[in-house]
Scaffold this motif. Structure first.
Motif: not given
Length: 278
Positions: A250, A247, A150
């Motif tokens: 996620l 990010e 990420t």
């Protein structure tokens, strides 16, 4: 900067993608893998977990298992289920589960950046598992398990991903577990350069899953360097397969434990003791 590198991917033809797709090698045992292969005889588990084709007495780290994986990969190619792109590409990958989508870039990332700490890790690795995946890579002459990483949200990258994913996907199927998989091939030189430039402004990548796969890529490079083979930053051996998700994409799921025995204590007593550490 985060270095990303396009590559000539070996991938299932779209019409065979569902047939070939499989879970990661390390989330099930050989018995579970055999059950999947019964219904999906061309499953990639035959490559990534070839011990399923042997009895339980054989070690998954044996030469025979690695060789069988290589043979099975070759069969997928020879039987026309997989193709290799003519020129280096990036690939956009989206999975959708329970109404939540995550879109990431399938790319090569730098072993040198991993070794120097620019690609961040948060787990220790076990030597036997690192050696296993390194041996698997060297026997097959291929990396068949991507790392999952990420990066901090980046507006430019988001815009590029949105633009590409607005087009029809090269591959689109829903697996037996209900997860939808979409896949775009990025072979346009301008888009490749835009992606490369955008990631060059991202200071670091963070490994979410795949610490052993990334460490095994470093081990492969170390072994080849010891043989005086080219492992400079531009050499293909000095890169590993990685899928990069912003990010904000996620979705971190709980990893719950189940207490099956209170060891003679009441629930209140268990909680009171737990307070000393949590």
């Amino acid at each position: 900067m985060a270095k990303v590198k396009p590559f000539r991917g070996l991938r299932p033809k779209s019409e065979f993608a569902k047939e070939v797709a499989s879970p990661p090698y390390d989330v099930l045992n050989a018995k579970e893998a055999r059950e999947i292969v019964k219904n999906h005889p061309n499953s990639f588990l035959r490559v990534n977990k070839a011990e399923l084709e042997f009895d339980d007495n054989i070690s998954s780290y044996s030469e025979e298992v690695y060789q069988r994986g290589k043979e099975n990969l070759q069969k997928l190619w020879e039987n026309g289920l997989m193709i290799r792109d003519e020129k280096p590409c990036f690939y956009l990958y989206r999975l959708t589960m329970n109404g939540k989508s995550q879109t990431g870039l399938a790319t090569l990332t730098s072993v040198a950046e991993y070794d120097s700490g620019k690609i961040k890790k948060h787990e220790h690795t076990r030597p036997e598992k690192v050696n296993d995946r390194a041996n698997h890579i060297l026997h097959l002459g291929a990396q068949v398990g991507p790392v999952f990483s990420t990066f901090h949200e980046n507006a430019t990258v988001n815009d590029i991903f949105t633009k590409i994913s607005s087009m029809p996907a090269e591959t689109d199927f829903t697996a037996d577990d209900g997860v939808r998989h979409e896949f775009w091939v990025i072979d346009d030189a301008t888009q490749i350069q835009e992606i490369t430039d955008a990631f060059a402004k991202i200071p670091a990548l963070y490994i979410a899953d795949g610490h052993h796969r990334s460490q095994s890529a470093s081990e492969v490079c170390r072994r080849l360097t010891a043989k005086n083979l080219d492992c400079t930053d531009d050499a293909i051996h000095n890169h590993f397969l990685n899928v990069l998700f912003s990010e904000h994409e996620l979705d971190i799921l709980p990893y719950n434990r189940v207490v099956r025995d209170l060891n003679g204590l009441s629930l209140d007593e268990i909680l009171e003791q737990a307070k000393t550490h949590f």
